[in-house]
Design an enzyme around this catalytic site. Structure first.
Site, PDB file in Angstrom:
ATOM      1  N   ALA A   1       0.817  -1.215   0.000  1.00 33.87           N
ATOM      2  CA  ALA A   1       0.000   0.000   0.000  1.00 33.87           C
ATOM      3  C   ALA A   1       0.850   1.265   0.000  1.00 33.87           C
ATOM      4  O   ALA A   1       0.450   2.286  -0.564  1.00 33.87           O
ATOM      5  CB  ALA A   1      -0.928   0.002   1.215  1.00 33.87           C
ATOM      6  N   GLU A   2       2.020   1.202   0.628  1.00 36.78           N
ATOM      7  CA  GLU A   2       2.837   2.402   0.790  1.00 36.78           C
ATOM      8  C   GLU A   2       3.672   2.728  -0.442  1.00 36.78           C
ATOM      9  O   GLU A   2       3.681   3.863  -0.915  1.00 36.78           O
ATOM     10  CB  GLU A   2       3.763   2.242   2.002  1.00 36.78           C
ATOM     11  CG  GLU A   2       3.054   2.358   3.331  1.00 36.78           C
ATOM     12  CD  GLU A   2       2.644   3.796   3.639  1.00 36.78           C
ATOM     13  OE1 GLU A   2       3.090   4.721   2.941  1.00 36.78           O
ATOM     14  OE2 GLU A   2       1.872   3.980   4.591  1.00 36.78           O
ATOM     15  N   SER A   3       4.437   1.753  -0.941  1.00 36.72           N
ATOM     16  CA  SER A   3       5.412   2.059  -1.989  1.00 36.72           C
ATOM     17  C   SER A   3       5.283   1.209  -3.229  1.00 36.72           C
ATOM     18  O   SER A   3       6.006   1.431  -4.201  1.00 36.72           O
ATOM     19  CB  SER A   3       6.828   1.872  -1.443  1.00 36.72           C
ATOM     20  OG  SER A   3       7.112   0.488  -1.269  1.00 36.72           O
TER      21      SER A   3
END
Length: 256
Positions: free
Chosen positions: A108-110
């Site tokens: 989800a982040e990167s």
């Protein structure tokens, strides 16, 4: 106690939780996988239904249902994830975390890009803010700046794991607040009376991480080989969350 164990228990009770978001996605002609908590346009197809019960404790009890698209295989066997999978498991053991949670946050982040940089300045696989890194004692030196060190997968993942462990200690029976705090900061959660802040990005982020967490549990991972699809594998991921302007930008190309 592992965060994943608490997360499983939380999913059995929806009394105080917001509705779980559907996730839509598609793979474009350039091999980029796109995900969103909304159907942005007609290209987006339903990937995960938000109203399906999410009980991770039952995933190992029998065969998991096969997802209806190659996007699941892509997330489960992304080359960027494979490069750090051993490191993820080692770090999860060290900090008593569930590796499935670390994988879900990373996706989800990167989107598995170690050189991703967000518009707000978060860096690396787990999108660590320099200020957060400094809180945990990371400093630059003559060889590498703090920002450069955060592109190191080992440094980045270990910092994220320490932060998640500390958030779990702060909210020991509320894993949804652990996830929300990772996105918005624990101060924002505390400011809103220990509830998920009313920020569209944060609320959708919590749902996406929870859905990806389900995908990365061992029973789902066992499907990775069976779910391989024809044609070239996707190379990148783009995540669209309502309230977030865009996914982190890259400092340089990370795929061959």
């Amino acid at each position: 106690m592992r965060i994943g164990t608490v997360l499983a228990a939380f999913m059995l009770s929806t009394a105080a939780a917001p509705a779980v978001a559907d996730i839509y996605g598609y793979i474009d002609a350039e091999g980029i996988a796109h995900f969103s908590t909304e159907r942005v346009d007609e290209r987006y197809q339903l990937f995960v239904r938000g109203d399906v019960p999410f009980d991770s404790s039952r995933l190992g009890a029998g065969p998991a249902p096969a997802p209806a698209s190659p996007l699941a295989s892509y997330l489960a066997s992304h080359p960027g994830l494979k490069k750090v999978e051993n490191l993820l498991h080692e770090t999860a053991d060290e900090f008593a975390l569930d590796p499935a949670l670390l994988k879900a946050v990373m996706a989800a982040e990167s989107a598995f890009n170690p050189r991703a940089v967000s518009p707000k300045g978060a860096i690396g696989l787990m999108q660590i803010m320099p200020a957060t890194a400094e809180r945990y004692g990371l400093q630059g030196d003559r060889r590498r700046s703090l920002e450069q060190k955060l592109t190191d997968p080992k440094i980045n993942i270990r910092l994220a794991a320490r932060y998640l462990r500390d958030l779990h200690r702060l909210f020991p029976t509320q894993p949804e607040l652990v996830i929300a705090s990772y996105n918005a900061g624990e101060g924002a959660v505390q400011k809103h009376n220990n509830r998920i802040p009313p920020y569209p990005e944060t609320r959708n982020y919590v749902q996406v991480v929870k859905q990806f967490y389900q995908l990365y549990k061992p029973a789902a991972n066992a499907l990775a080989v069976a779910l391989q699809h024809d044609g070239p594998a996707p190379r990148r991921i783009r995540m669209t969350l309502p309230g977030r302007r865009n996914m982190p930008e890259t400092m340089e190309a990370t795929h061959d």
